[in-house]
Design a protein around this motif. Sequence first.
Motif, short mmCIF file in Angstrom:
data_model
loop_
_atom_site.label_atom_id
_atom_site.label_comp_id
_atom_site.label_asym_id
_atom_site.label_seq_id
_atom_site.Cartn_x
_atom_site.Cartn_y
_atom_site.Cartn_z
N PHE A 1 26.43 -13.40 48.17
CA PHE A 1 27.13 -12.26 48.05
C PHE A 1 26.48 -11.69 46.46
O PHE A 1 26.26 -10.47 46.47
CB PHE A 1 28.48 -12.39 47.76
N GLY A 2 26.33 -12.70 45.56
CA GLY A 2 25.92 -12.13 44.15
C GLY A 2 24.50 -11.43 44.56
O GLY A 2 24.23 -10.31 43.71
N ARG A 3 23.68 -12.10 45.08
CA ARG A 3 22.27 -11.77 45.14
C ARG A 3 22.23 -10.37 45.82
O ARG A 3 21.42 -9.54 45.41
CB ARG A 3 21.51 -12.63 46.05
N CYS A 4 22.96 -10.21 46.79
CA CYS A 4 22.85 -8.72 47.67
C CYS A 4 23.60 -7.67 46.95
O CYS A 4 22.99 -6.56 46.87
CB CYS A 4 23.70 -9.24 49.04
N VAL A 5 24.53 -7.99 46.22
CA VAL A 5 25.06 -6.85 45.41
C VAL A 5 24.36 -6.51 44.33
O VAL A 5 24.20 -5.13 44.05
CB VAL A 5 26.56 -7.29 44.86
N LEU A 6 23.58 -7.46 43.56
CA LEU A 6 22.90 -6.97 42.55
C LEU A 6 21.57 -6.10 43.20
O LEU A 6 21.15 -5.37 42.54
CB LEU A 6 22.39 -8.10 41.72
N GLY A 7 20.99 -6.88 44.32
CA GLY A 7 19.95 -5.93 44.75
C GLY A 7 20.36 -4.72 45.32
O GLY A 7 19.49 -3.74 45.32
N ALA A 8 21.42 -4.41 45.96
CA ALA A 8 21.74 -3.29 46.55
C ALA A 8 22.09 -2.15 45.37
O ALA A 8 21.74 -1.14 45.72
CB ALA A 8 23.04 -3.22 47.39
#
Length: 301
Positions: free
Chosen positions: A37-44
């Motif tokens: 979740f953290g990876r995706c939120v930051l990337g998005a």
Amino acid sequence: MSRRGWALFLAMSLIWGVPYLLIKVAVEDLPPVVVVFGRCVLGAALLLPWTVARGGLRTALRHWRPLLAFTALEMTGPWLLLAYAEQTLSSSLTGLLVAAVPFVAALAGWLAGEEERLTRVRLLGMGLGVAGIGLLLGLDVEGLAPLPLLAVALVVVGYATAPLIVSRALPDVPGVAASAVALTVTSLVYAPFAVPRLDAAARAPADALLAVLVLGLVCTALALALFFALIREVGPQRALVITFLNPAVAVLLGVLLLDEPLTLGLAVGLPVVVLGCVLATRRGPARRTPAEPGGVDAAVP
């Protein structure tokens, strides 16, 4: 290859060899779903505004059905499975197992009619890849757990088949736009499971939080942008060569920074798998000319 091409190539070879180390560090103290979740939120957060500003969002959403399938195979499923697997497996072993993607992709593409004819050289490469993984697992069998290995096998299948969706159903969708939508969708999928755990995650050690931060900003958002710049510079097939160096980087970082053992299986299996991948993805006579994909052409670790 130009200096710019070499710079992008070397940067991507390093950047996409690092996630296995970061995932290993993060899952020591954080639940896998929080890491994803953290990876995706930051990337998005970085790629979605860029996509909107360039007008790519509307194009991507017109193909929402295949884009959802691509998202599930390339990010939503594989990233959680990788985080789960690395709770047990070493980062170096995981990175080396994922190196099976190129020759599995070659086989999947051939079966789907999207790839060149399977020449003897390519078949030899696939055989070497299978043999290398067999050597790796056979020599390092102590302590291996079947479920984490199955998780990595599913990751390999997802990474190998997702580009087929891109080439067949998303040829007009820019790669960064597809990635931005996929990251956003994956964030929404895991939000109900990750958000209730964020309070506890905030108390995690600084190295775990820093690992997620670098994973999201550098190994996801920046890496995707650089990768598509590399494709424009050298073409999609030559850009795929970074896959051959990523596992070597993963093994080296695991041994040097995490004190993971350089086992006999790693020492013997790594060169055999890399050689197999090189041969299995070697260009051969085309059976037919596929549409040039506009999206992701290689696995995102």
